[in-house]
Design a protein around this motif. Structure first.
Motif, short mmCIF file in Angstrom:
data_model
loop_
_atom_site.label_atom_id
_atom_site.label_comp_id
_atom_site.label_asym_id
_atom_site.label_seq_id
_atom_site.Cartn_x
_atom_site.Cartn_y
_atom_site.Cartn_z
N ARG A 129 19.22 -4.86 -22.64
CA ARG A 129 19.15 -4.23 -21.31
C ARG A 129 18.15 -4.93 -20.41
O ARG A 129 18.38 -5.11 -19.22
CB ARG A 129 18.82 -2.75 -21.44
N GLU A 130 17.00 -5.30 -20.97
CA GLU A 130 16.01 -6.04 -20.18
C GLU A 130 16.61 -7.35 -19.70
O GLU A 130 16.45 -7.73 -18.54
CB GLU A 130 14.75 -6.33 -21.01
N SER A 131 17.33 -8.03 -20.57
CA SER A 131 17.96 -9.29 -20.23
C SER A 131 19.00 -9.10 -19.11
O SER A 131 19.05 -9.87 -18.15
CB SER A 131 18.63 -9.89 -21.46
N THR A 132 19.81 -8.06 -19.23
CA THR A 132 20.83 -7.77 -18.22
C THR A 132 20.19 -7.44 -16.87
O THR A 132 20.62 -7.95 -15.83
CB THR A 132 21.72 -6.59 -18.68
N GLY A 186 7.26 -3.37 -17.24
CA GLY A 186 7.27 -4.34 -18.34
C GLY A 186 7.44 -5.76 -17.84
O GLY A 186 6.73 -6.67 -18.26
N PHE A 187 8.38 -5.97 -16.89
CA PHE A 187 8.59 -7.31 -16.33
C PHE A 187 7.31 -7.81 -15.66
O PHE A 187 6.96 -8.98 -15.77
CB PHE A 187 9.72 -7.31 -15.31
N ARG A 188 6.65 -6.92 -14.96
CA ARG A 188 5.41 -7.32 -14.29
C ARG A 188 4.35 -7.73 -15.31
O ARG A 188 3.63 -8.70 -15.11
CB ARG A 188 4.90 -6.20 -13.39
N LYS A 189 4.28 -7.00 -16.42
CA LYS A 189 3.32 -7.37 -17.47
C LYS A 189 3.67 -8.71 -18.10
O LYS A 189 2.80 -9.51 -18.41
CB LYS A 189 3.26 -6.28 -18.54
N TYR A 190 4.97 -8.97 -18.28
CA TYR A 190 5.42 -10.21 -18.90
C TYR A 190 5.22 -11.41 -17.97
O TYR A 190 4.79 -12.47 -18.40
CB TYR A 190 6.92 -10.18 -19.23
#
Length: 85
Positions: free
Chosen positions: A14-17, A57-61
């Protein structure tokens, strides 16, 4: 002399999508409804806070400073926008 720091991590399907959806529409605001339909489908609608948590999560990554995002932006009441710098 510039030093690059590279981190490797696994992301979910889901994160990838969601990441593909946002990065394929650089500069465009993608609505919460479109995200829900594209990533979760019509049959399952999680709360919109779920999307917020994925973006956190994306911001942390990916963000140098997650509290001052330069890539992943919230557009209040509408959705999210990815900016390429």
């Amino acid at each position: 002399n510039t030093t690059a720091h590279v981190a490797f991590f696994a992301i979910s399907k889901r994160e990838s999508t969601l990441l593909k959806l946002l990065t394929s529409r650089v500069g465009d605001v993608v609505s919460r409804e479109e995200i829900l339909e594209s990533v979760w489908g019509y049959a399952v609608y999680p709360s919109t806070r779920t999307i917020d948590n994925y973006l956190l999560g994306f911001r942390k990554y990916f963000e140098p400073n997650p509290k001052k995002p330069i890539y992943f932006h919230s557009v209040r009441g509408v959705g999210y926008r990815f900016e390429k710098i």
